[in-house]
Each structure stands twice: as C-alpha cells, then as structure tokens.
Design an enzyme around this catalytic site. Structure first.
Site, short mmCIF file in Angstrom:
data_model
loop_
_atom_site.label_atom_id
_atom_site.label_comp_id
_atom_site.label_asym_id
_atom_site.label_seq_id
_atom_site.Cartn_x
_atom_site.Cartn_y
_atom_site.Cartn_z
N GLY A 1 4.95 -10.46 4.27
CA GLY A 1 5.72 -10.54 5.50
C GLY A 1 4.99 -11.31 6.58
O GLY A 1 3.76 -11.29 6.66
N GLN A 2 5.74 -11.97 7.44
CA GLN A 2 5.16 -12.74 8.53
C GLN A 2 4.45 -11.85 9.55
O GLN A 2 3.58 -12.32 10.30
CB GLN A 2 6.24 -13.56 9.25
CG GLN A 2 5.70 -14.47 10.35
CD GLN A 2 6.80 -15.02 11.23
OE1 GLN A 2 7.73 -15.61 10.73
NE2 GLN A 2 6.69 -14.80 12.54
N LYS A 3 4.78 -10.56 9.59
CA LYS A 3 4.11 -9.67 10.56
C LYS A 3 2.61 -9.79 10.45
O LYS A 3 1.89 -9.80 11.45
CB LYS A 3 4.53 -8.21 10.33
CG LYS A 3 3.88 -7.24 11.33
CD LYS A 3 4.31 -5.82 11.08
CE LYS A 3 3.56 -5.19 9.94
NZ LYS A 3 2.13 -4.93 10.28
N GLY B 1 11.14 -3.17 5.33
CA GLY B 1 10.42 -4.43 5.25
C GLY B 1 9.94 -4.75 3.84
O GLY B 1 10.09 -5.87 3.36
N HIS B 2 9.36 -3.75 3.18
CA HIS B 2 8.94 -3.95 1.79
C HIS B 2 10.13 -4.29 0.89
O HIS B 2 10.05 -5.20 0.05
CB HIS B 2 8.27 -2.68 1.24
CG HIS B 2 7.00 -2.30 1.94
ND1 HIS B 2 6.89 -1.14 2.69
CD2 HIS B 2 5.80 -2.91 2.01
CE1 HIS B 2 5.67 -1.05 3.18
NE2 HIS B 2 4.99 -2.12 2.80
N MET C 1 0.83 -1.19 0.00
CA MET C 1 0.00 0.00 0.00
C MET C 1 0.87 1.25 0.00
O MET C 1 0.43 2.34 0.38
CB MET C 1 -0.96 0.00 1.19
CG MET C 1 -2.01 -1.10 1.11
SD MET C 1 -3.57 -0.73 1.96
CE MET C 1 -3.02 -0.46 3.63
N GLY C 2 2.13 1.10 -0.44
CA GLY C 2 3.01 2.25 -0.50
C GLY C 2 3.61 2.58 0.85
O GLY C 2 3.64 1.76 1.77
N SER D 1 6.49 -1.03 10.06
CA SER D 1 5.15 -0.82 9.52
C SER D 1 5.03 0.62 9.06
O SER D 1 5.61 1.54 9.67
CB SER D 1 4.08 -1.11 10.58
OG SER D 1 2.81 -0.66 10.17
N SER D 2 4.27 0.83 7.99
CA SER D 2 4.06 2.20 7.50
C SER D 2 3.36 3.06 8.55
O SER D 2 3.53 4.28 8.57
CB SER D 2 3.22 2.16 6.22
OG SER D 2 3.89 1.44 5.21
#
Length: 344
Positions: A190-192, A56-57, A50-51, A229-230
C-alpha cells in the site's frame, strides 16, 4: 482454533469451512506450490502482511487477483522490524479472524467479475514461526542479532528511519526471505507506507530479484480519510475522532501546491506551512506531537529546500509525508504513531 493436519507444514482452515485455504508453516510446501504454478503457466502474486487484516489488506489482495491466478498471503509479525521498546508483544494477532476473512474473500474471487474475467484466488497462507525465517534466533536488540540481514542505504536512515533506525533493515530482510521462498512474479504493497515501497523497489533492483513491486492506493476511512492500519485499534474512541487530522493536513499542503501551479509554482516551505497550520491546534492542545513533515522527490526522498519552488516539472511524483504521535488522553492509553502521505 480446531484444525486437522493435511500434510507437514500445511494446515487447513477450521473444519467447518467447505473450501479450506492451506496454511503453510514451513518452506518446502510453498516451493512445491511455486513449481506447480510455474508448470501451469500461471503467475503468482504475493501480499505480505503482519496479520490483523483490514479492508486495506483485502484491497491489495483484490488488486493482485486481477493480475495473477495464484495468490499467496503471508501473515508474519516480523520481530526484526521492532525495537526493544516497541509494541511487538502486544501487536494485534488475530489469526483465526484473518483466515476467515481470506476464506470469505476467496468465495468472492471464485465468482466472475462483470466483464467475465476469472479472477485469481488465494492458494495459500504462509504463517511461519520466527525460527523458520530466523534460524539463528532474532533478539530485538540489533547488536545481538546473528546471521544475514539486508540494509538499503541511505534510504533507510531518512524520515521513518530517524525514529525507527532498525525498521527498514527488518523490512528489507524479511521481504528478501519471502521473495526467495515464494518467488512471486509481483508483490503488492500500500502507498501508506510509501518509504517502504521505495526501499523495496531499490532492493529488488540492486539485488536483481525477478519480482515487480506494485504500489496500490492507500485504503482510507470514508468519513475523515484516516489511512487504515492495524494499529488504529489502539486509538480508542476519543482519539479516533480527530485522527484524520494528519491526512487533512497533507491535503491542505497539496491544495497550496495545486493552487500555486497557476503562478509557476510555490515554495516548499509554503506547502509544508499549510499542512502544519492544520496540526498546530492539536499540538497546542497537547493532543499530538509532530515527528516530521516532509516534502521530498520520489526517487531517493531528497528533501526540497525551503525556498525551492515546486512546480509541475519538479512536483510531479513528489512525496509529502508526515508522522505524528497521538498522545494519551485517557488512563491506560499509550502513544500511537500515525504515518501518511500524498503524492503531488
């Protein structure tokens, strides 16, 4: 952002970039890219986002690049994942920065790794308007939404689905659309967001999508383990200082589980109690609220009974997860939800 149109639905990065990544806003050019990839005998990997890209991305893209010569990154803030009271309007949108990060990453991917393997590269970014993916419109009230939507039951009603009953319906729907449009060989998550990955594995199995769901380790801050996280930008400096407490709580539970293996296992309630002890001080100080702490098997996320012993046979692959609400401590702040998990 200054740019020039090279073809319908295909916009390059800002003109100062020597190797622009095509940005597709419509479906037809992506279908053409898919055909070219198939004819060349290559696989295609998809990284949905989602940008507001962060490390992480980028780690997901790097992982995908080791297994696919062609990569597509989607950047789409999916309205169907948000309820009317949630943060769709203020969700961080940083397209120009995101594209520059992807361009810089492509420059790294153009190089060979130490083993001499040629890595894949990002061949396109899919950044559609909501009207492309939701041609009948997408009001945030699910009761007013029209058209085709996808639900995965009963997984979507558990854990995250209790406080966000709309969320996994939105995830399953938009991913179904992306899988159909891009037709990737593999999609990387991601596993998150562990519950999301379980929902999507069920989705592709039940609907016979020819795509592998690849789950990559959670990217964390090296200082305190906070999952990247964003939404972390909403925390502010003071709350950020103790935001790693959820991960530390889950790790405390994991240690109790591992210590208990030597004596044949430990009851689920002991594992969860150890995690709650870490969080209790922050709760008592009014700094956060605990939405849930869960210990569940990894297939259907069925909860362990409190007195049930979790040993190596029962525990391997079990998911311990939690969600907390970081409460405002300064004027102008809002509540920030954090989620995290560890695999036993």
């Amino acid at each position: 952002m200054e740019s020039t149109m090279s073809s319908p639905g295909n916009t390059p990065l800002p003109s100062h970039s020597p190797n622009p990544i095509p940005v597709y806003s419509t479906i037809a050019p992506l279908r053409s890219l898919r055909r070219q990839t198939t004819l060349s005998g290559q696989t295609i990997g998809l990284v949905p986002t989602m940008g507001a890209l962060h490390t992480g991305h980028l780690s997901l893209i790097l992982h995908a690049a080791h297994h696919n010569r062609t990569l597509v990154v989607s950047i789409f803030v999916n309205p169907a994942q948000f309820a009317p009271h949630e943060d769709l309007a203020i969700y961080p949108r940083t397209l120009e920065s995101d594209l520059q990060q992807l361009h810089n990453l492509n420059a790294q991917l153009d190089l060979q790794d130490p083993t001499g393997t040629v890595l894949g590269r990002i061949a396109g970014v899919f950044h559609p308007e909501p009207s492309i993916l939701y041609p009948r419109g997408i009001p945030l009230d699910p009761m007013k939404q029209r058209g085709a939507f996808v639900s995965v039951e009963p997984l979507s009603k558990k854990l995250e689905g209790v406080s966000r009953p709309h969320f996994f319906r939105g995830v399953a729907t938009v991913c179904s659309k992306l899988f159909n449009i891009i037709q990737p060989d593999a999609a990387y998550f991601g596993q998150k967001d562990v519950q999301q990955t379980i929902v999507l594995k069920t989705l592709v199995a039940d609907l016979h999508f020819p795509v592998r769901i690849v789950v990559c380790p959670t990217a964390r801050d090296q200082t305190d383990g906070l999952a990247l996280s964003s939404r972390n930008v909403y925390l502010g400096k003071t709350r950020r200082a103790y935001a790693g407490c959820l991960y530390q709580a889950l790790e405390a539970g994991r240690r109790v589980y591992e210590d208990g293996l030597e004596r044949g296992g430990v009851e689920a309630k002991e594992i969860l109690s150890a995690a709650m002890m870490v969080l209790r001080v922050f709760v008592e100080e009014g700094m956060l609220e605990v939405e849930y702490l869960s210990l569940a098997e990894s297939g259907e996320l069925e909860e362990f009974e409190p007195e049930e012993k979790v040993n190596r046979e029962r525990g391997e692959g079990a998911v311990m997860s939690g969600a907390v609400r970081m409460l405002p401590i300064e004027e102008g702040q809002g509540v920030v939800r954090l989620i995290d998990n560890v695999i036993l």
